[in-house]
Design a protein around this motif. Structure first.
Motif, PDB file in Angstrom:
ATOM      1  N   ARG A   1       0.864  -1.186   0.000  1.00 20.72           N
ATOM      2  CA  ARG A   1       0.000   0.000   0.000  1.00 20.72           C
ATOM      3  C   ARG A   1       0.899   1.233   0.000  1.00 20.72           C
ATOM      4  O   ARG A   1       1.705   1.419   0.903  1.00 20.72           O
ATOM      5  CB  ARG A   1      -0.910   0.017   1.218  1.00 20.72           C
ATOM      6  CG  ARG A   1      -1.873   1.207   1.244  1.00 20.72           C
ATOM      7  CD  ARG A   1      -2.707   1.246   2.500  1.00 20.72           C
ATOM      8  NE  ARG A   1      -3.500   0.050   2.663  1.00 20.72           N
ATOM      9  CZ  ARG A   1      -4.769  -0.078   2.238  1.00 20.72           C
ATOM     10  NH1 ARG A   1      -5.372   0.926   1.647  1.00 20.72           N
ATOM     11  NH2 ARG A   1      -5.420  -1.212   2.429  1.00 20.72           N
ATOM     12  N   THR A   2       0.732   2.081  -1.005  1.00 21.90           N
ATOM     13  CA  THR A   2       1.593   3.247  -1.146  1.00 21.90           C
ATOM     14  C   THR A   2       1.302   4.308  -0.090  1.00 21.90           C
ATOM     15  O   THR A   2       0.206   4.362   0.474  1.00 21.90           O
ATOM     16  CB  THR A   2       1.437   3.895  -2.537  1.00 21.90           C
ATOM     17  OG1 THR A   2       0.098   4.365  -2.696  1.00 21.90           O
ATOM     18  CG2 THR A   2       1.800   2.916  -3.641  1.00 21.90           C
ATOM     19  N   ILE A   3       2.313   5.133   0.136  1.00 23.24           N
ATOM     20  CA  ILE A   3       2.147   6.331   0.952  1.00 23.24           C
ATOM     21  C   ILE A   3       2.417   7.523   0.039  1.00 23.24           C
ATOM     22  O   ILE A   3       3.042   7.385  -1.019  1.00 23.24           O
ATOM     23  CB  ILE A   3       3.084   6.336   2.176  1.00 23.24           C
ATOM     24  CG1 ILE A   3       4.548   6.240   1.758  1.00 23.24           C
ATOM     25  CG2 ILE A   3       2.736   5.213   3.134  1.00 23.24           C
ATOM     26  CD1 ILE A   3       5.528   6.456   2.886  1.00 23.24           C
ATOM     27  N   GLN A   4       1.926   8.675   0.411  1.00 26.50           N
ATOM     28  CA  GLN A   4       2.084   9.890  -0.386  1.00 26.50           C
ATOM     29  C   GLN A   4       3.552  10.117  -0.727  1.00 26.50           C
ATOM     30  O   GLN A   4       4.405  10.097   0.157  1.00 26.50           O
ATOM     31  CB  GLN A   4       1.545  11.108   0.370  1.00 26.50           C
ATOM     32  CG  GLN A   4       1.663  12.421  -0.376  1.00 26.50           C
ATOM     33  CD  GLN A   4       0.766  12.476  -1.597  1.00 26.50           C
ATOM     34  OE1 GLN A   4      -0.350  11.976  -1.582  1.00 26.50           O
ATOM     35  NE2 GLN A   4       1.255  13.068  -2.671  1.00 26.50           N
TER      36      GLN A   4
ATOM     37  N   ASP B   1       5.473   8.141  -2.692  1.00 22.18           N
ATOM     38  CA  ASP B   1       6.189   6.940  -3.137  1.00 22.18           C
ATOM     39  C   ASP B   1       6.494   7.019  -4.626  1.00 22.18           C
ATOM     40  O   ASP B   1       5.686   7.546  -5.409  1.00 22.18           O
ATOM     41  CB  ASP B   1       5.345   5.678  -2.892  1.00 22.18           C
ATOM     42  CG  ASP B   1       5.602   5.014  -1.557  1.00 22.18           C
ATOM     43  OD1 ASP B   1       6.627   5.317  -0.917  1.00 22.18           O
ATOM     44  OD2 ASP B   1       4.780   4.172  -1.154  1.00 22.18           O
TER      45      ASP B   1
ATOM     46  N   THR C   1      -1.453   8.379  -1.579  1.00 23.69           N
ATOM     47  CA  THR C   1      -1.653   7.411  -0.504  1.00 23.69           C
ATOM     48  C   THR C   1      -2.705   6.381  -0.885  1.00 23.69           C
ATOM     49  O   THR C   1      -3.710   6.709  -1.498  1.00 23.69           O
ATOM     50  CB  THR C   1      -2.105   8.144   0.777  1.00 23.69           C
ATOM     51  OG1 THR C   1      -1.109   9.090   1.132  1.00 23.69           O
ATOM     52  CG2 THR C   1      -2.326   7.186   1.926  1.00 23.69           C
TER      53      THR C   1
END
Length: 70
Positions: free
Chosen positions: A5-8, A10, A44
């Motif tokens: 799960r990406t974060i802002q 990435d 995100t």
């Protein structure tokens, strides 16, 4: 298959490095997620598929010290 799960903020190379310890994992990571291939900086919450990481052994070790011979 595992997911990430990406974060802002990435990026492909940053995700690859955090997962596999090398930016070279970026290509298989992108190939596993063709719907997001055009994304440069992720927001995100994007769920990415994470393919298996191929473990390579160094050729500098003698044959009895290489993992494939264990």
């Amino acid at each position: 298959m595992k997911t990430y799960r990406t974060i802002q903020g990435d990026t492909w190379d940053g995700i690859a490095y955090s997962i596999a310890g090398t930016e070279e994992f970026m290509t298989p990571l992108m190939q596993a997620n063709p719907d997001h291939a055009e994304t440069v900086i992720f927001p995100t919450g994007v769920i990415l598929n994470v393919p298996e990481i191929a473990i390579q052994t160094a050729d500098i070790f003698p044959p009895w010290r290489r993992e494939e011979d264990v």
